[in-house]
Design an enzyme around this catalytic site. Sequence first.
Site, PDB file in Angstrom:
ATOM      1  N   CYS A 218       1.076  -1.397   0.079  1.00  0.00           N
ATOM      2  CA  CYS A 218      -0.418  -0.492  -0.201  1.00  0.00           C
ATOM      3  C   CYS A 218       0.850   1.099  -0.138  1.00  0.00           C
ATOM      4  O   CYS A 218       1.908   1.450   0.089  1.00  0.00           O
ATOM      5  CB  CYS A 218      -1.130   0.051   1.288  1.00  0.00           C
TER       6      CYS A 218
ATOM      7  N   TRP B 126      -2.295  -2.795  -1.795  1.00  0.00           N
ATOM      8  CA  TRP B 126      -2.541  -3.987  -2.211  1.00  0.00           C
ATOM      9  C   TRP B 126      -3.771  -4.950  -0.929  1.00  0.00           C
ATOM     10  O   TRP B 126      -2.832  -4.976   0.010  1.00  0.00           O
ATOM     11  CB  TRP B 126      -1.268  -3.692  -1.602  1.00  0.00           C
TER      12      TRP B 126
ATOM     13  N   HIS C 181      18.555 -35.096 -11.537  1.00  0.00           N
ATOM     14  CA  HIS C 181      17.447 -35.742 -10.535  1.00  0.00           C
ATOM     15  C   HIS C 181      16.286 -35.096 -10.749  1.00  0.00           C
ATOM     16  O   HIS C 181      15.817 -35.098  -9.393  1.00  0.00           O
ATOM     17  CB  HIS C 181      18.189 -35.237  -9.824  1.00  0.00           C
TER      18      HIS C 181
ATOM     19  N   GLU D 218      17.667 -16.161 -10.978  1.00  0.00           N
ATOM     20  CA  GLU D 218      16.872 -14.877 -11.524  1.00  0.00           C
ATOM     21  C   GLU D 218      16.030 -14.429 -12.270  1.00  0.00           C
ATOM     22  O   GLU D 218      15.107 -13.581 -12.662  1.00  0.00           O
ATOM     23  CB  GLU D 218      18.261 -13.869 -11.203  1.00  0.00           C
TER      24      GLU D 218
ATOM     25  N   ASN E 264      -1.115   0.991   5.709  1.00  0.00           N
ATOM     26  CA  ASN E 264      -0.697  -0.175   5.334  1.00  0.00           C
ATOM     27  C   ASN E 264       0.042  -0.546   6.883  1.00  0.00           C
ATOM     28  O   ASN E 264       0.392  -0.467   7.286  1.00  0.00           O
ATOM     29  CB  ASN E 264       1.006   0.919   4.902  1.00  0.00           C
ATOM     30  N   GLY E 265      -0.054  -1.717   6.019  1.00  0.00           N
ATOM     31  CA  GLY E 265       0.224  -2.718   7.614  1.00  0.00           C
ATOM     32  C   GLY E 265      -0.854  -3.760   7.273  1.00  0.00           C
ATOM     33  O   GLY E 265      -1.794  -4.020   6.850  1.00  0.00           O
TER      34      GLY E 265
ATOM     35  N   GLU F  78       7.459 -13.481 -12.739  1.00  0.00           N
ATOM     36  CA  GLU F  78       6.900 -12.642 -12.200  1.00  0.00           C
ATOM     37  C   GLU F  78       5.851 -11.129 -12.566  1.00  0.00           C
ATOM     38  O   GLU F  78       5.760 -10.107 -13.186  1.00  0.00           O
ATOM     39  CB  GLU F  78       7.908 -11.440 -10.782  1.00  0.00           C
TER      40      GLU F  78
ATOM     41  N   LYS G 129      12.383 -13.558 -12.831  1.00  0.00           N
ATOM     42  CA  LYS G 129      11.845 -11.966 -14.158  1.00  0.00           C
ATOM     43  C   LYS G 129      11.214 -12.974 -14.639  1.00  0.00           C
ATOM     44  O   LYS G 129      10.051 -11.441 -15.291  1.00  0.00           O
ATOM     45  CB  LYS G 129      13.615 -11.863 -14.404  1.00  0.00           C
TER      46      LYS G 129
ATOM     47  N   LYS H  20       6.167  -3.805  -4.954  1.00  0.00           N
ATOM     48  CA  LYS H  20       7.523  -3.372  -5.167  1.00  0.00           C
ATOM     49  C   LYS H  20       8.314  -3.373  -4.308  1.00  0.00           C
ATOM     50  O   LYS H  20       9.314  -4.267  -3.645  1.00  0.00           O
ATOM     51  CB  LYS H  20       7.716  -2.049  -5.770  1.00  0.00           C
TER      52      LYS H  20
ATOM     53  N   ARG I 165       4.206   0.575  -6.918  1.00  0.00           N
ATOM     54  CA  ARG I 165       4.725  -0.448  -4.771  1.00  0.00           C
ATOM     55  C   ARG I 165       3.717  -1.455  -5.635  1.00  0.00           C
ATOM     56  O   ARG I 165       3.432  -2.642  -5.008  1.00  0.00           O
ATOM     57  CB  ARG I 165       4.374   0.481  -4.567  1.00  0.00           C
TER      58      ARG I 165
HETATM   59  C1  AGP Z   1      12.061  -9.150  -7.478  1.00  0.00           C
HETATM   60  O1  AGP Z   1      11.836  -8.103  -9.325  1.00  0.00           O
HETATM   61  C2  AGP Z   1      11.096  -8.670  -7.027  1.00  0.00           C
HETATM   62  N1  AGP Z   1      10.484  -7.312  -7.573  1.00  0.00           N
HETATM   63  C3  AGP Z   1      10.847  -8.838  -5.254  1.00  0.00           C
HETATM   64  O2  AGP Z   1      11.582 -10.273  -4.915  1.00  0.00           O
HETATM   65  C4  AGP Z   1      12.073  -8.224  -3.991  1.00  0.00           C
HETATM   66  O3  AGP Z   1      13.093  -8.684  -5.038  1.00  0.00           O
HETATM   67  C5  AGP Z   1      12.012  -9.625  -3.499  1.00  0.00           C
HETATM   68  O4  AGP Z   1      10.400  -8.535  -2.890  1.00  0.00           O
HETATM   69  C6  AGP Z   1      12.493  -8.166  -1.968  1.00  0.00           C
HETATM   70  O5  AGP Z   1      12.537  -6.638  -2.255  1.00  0.00           O
HETATM   71  P1  AGP Z   1      13.683  -5.968  -1.183  1.00  0.00           P
HETATM   72  O6  AGP Z   1      15.131  -5.870  -2.010  1.00  0.00           O
HETATM   73  O7  AGP Z   1      13.862  -4.125  -1.246  1.00  0.00           O
HETATM   74  O8  AGP Z   1      13.937  -6.732   0.798  1.00  0.00           O
END
Ligand code: AGP
Length: 614
Positions: free
Chosen positions: A2, A74, A510, A487, A100-101, A494, A491, A609, A27
């Site tokens: 949020c 969110w 395996h 990674e 937020n929370g 997501e 990418k 984010k 975000r």
């Molecule tokens: C990665 O592309 C995502 N946005 C997510 O996995 C992110 O890396 C993760 O939430 C950790 O966030 P931070 O690096 O701000 O702690």
Amino acid sequence: MCGIIGYTGSREAQPLLLEGLHRLEYRGYDSSGLATLSDGDLHLRKRAGRIQDLARHLHQNAAPGTTGISHTRWATHGPANDRNAHPHVSGDNRIAVVHNGVIENYAPLKRQLAGEGVVFHSDTDTEVVAQLIARRLPAEDSSQAAFIDAVARTLALLKGTYGLAVLSRRHPGLLLGARLGSPLVLGIGEGENFLASDPSALVGKTERVVYLQDHQMCVLTANDWHLLDGDRARVEAAVHTIEWDASDTDKGAFDHYMLKEIYEQPEAIENALRGRLVDSDATSHFGGLNLDTQQLRRAERIILTACGTSYHAALVGEYLFEEFARIPVEVEYASEFRYRNPPIDRNTIVIAVTQSGETADTLAALRESKRKGHPTLALCNVVGSSIARETDGGVYLHAGPEVGVASTKAFTNQVAVLAMLALYFGRMRHLSSLQGAQIIRELRAIPDAVRRALSCHDAVRAIAERYCHVANFLYLGRQYNYPVALEGALKLKEISYIHAEGYPAAEMKHGPIALVDKNTPSVFLLPRGAIFDKVMSNLEEVKARGGPIIAIAHEGDEDVAARADEVICVPDVPEYLQPIVSVVPLQLLAYHIALLRGCDVDKPRNLAKSVTVE
Ligand code: AGP
């Protein structure tokens, strides 16, 4: 997560709140809303969907007033719809709250209020907060103290996390904020003041910010602000200056923030390296470790803890520290580490790796480590963020604001900083000055290597067109490139919503090799390295079963070109720096496949984010 924006001043609040919400869009959210005060009335406007939907609603139904709060939601409790969008108001329409929370004990509180006849209009935990405040606000007392008291007594009932902004119809021009576990920052203006969940929302409004600490409240009017601690005593607070400017968080000539940030990587890495490589001592230097040399020399183990992409960078760090500093390293998912109780000896340094500095799990893992007395460091991109402020010391990534939800330049800067940290620890131990000098030369050459890697863009776009319809991808790499495989898979997952898995290439035998068929491409990380031949064998195993092969290989590698269906070339760099270079085509591949599938690259579904809730 949020986003929160609050304003009190002499200007109409609505346009400022909307502009701030746009800066928080990255975000991730599913609804938005605002509430303003004018002529003794609360004007509430909220909509599910995008901020544009709210703006269209406001075009028909403006919200007047020079004091207001706004929110991008969110969803944590209740579906994304108009009624669950914030702000939430009390039954008597006196109190409006954005939050937020997560209020973990909202259900019993809600049951108790309902038993007292309170009627609820949403499924959210936040509405409970608005109702509780209103029931503690004396009907006849419109003093600032009474409002603060009602909020403070409500906060004492809550368990969980909150970043709150609160308005009262009876208190025009007054804006209250409170923080526990979810970030909140004041923006100090001239004749106006702001409240935000993220400093980037304040860019273009003010550069002077004050970060709330947990258990603090803030009291804002147009010309005054102050902080209160948990006992409601006034506390002093440092005013920081945001270094960013509005252009940092605009897309510029790029179609998406993600693409802009992919292309910013060479410059971002240069910023990370700047002033930190010391030729005279053939080592690196950091101004903010705040751990004495003896603590660093005594370190017998390092734990790297992180989430998501930052976790993948930490996995590269494991190889780096073990190779250059000969220190045992463990990499822990923060969400797991925070609840485990591993026997960790005193000479263990815990390092949090994060972009936002607000990831709830990483923050909690850090706090748990501090509680047990371990020296803590953080690699972080956001100045003044919670994690940056709570560790003993750390290293800022200097990547500049990363707005795209999919992390790109933060990852490559994290690896660059981890390489410098490994050099620093190594030169305290057994690395020679000649070895240190060579590492410094190799690090300095990386930004240009990334610039050259970006020249694969057209080739990657063509490959994306051929493979954007598949349902599954495998990503395979070994040693330093194993985290890159993870990674690359993340990418793609997501932002394109295609299922993708990363594996150590040898692990295929395996089980996962059962997934290989003509419809399941495998992306192989194949820069030349110590076990290049082994990875080529893994490639042959996949090829023999008809799996399409996309290879990331060194420029001019004819062996790979002869065996793979697609080859993306990257510059030849030392093995320990390959992750920074070989991840670039994988970022671009995910970007273009997502575009071809019509996905929202910068704001992918369900994602935020910064994950500031558990
Ligand atoms: C990665 O592309 C995502 N946005 C997510 O996995 C992110 O890396 C993760 O939430 C950790 O966030 P931070 O690096 O701000 O702690």
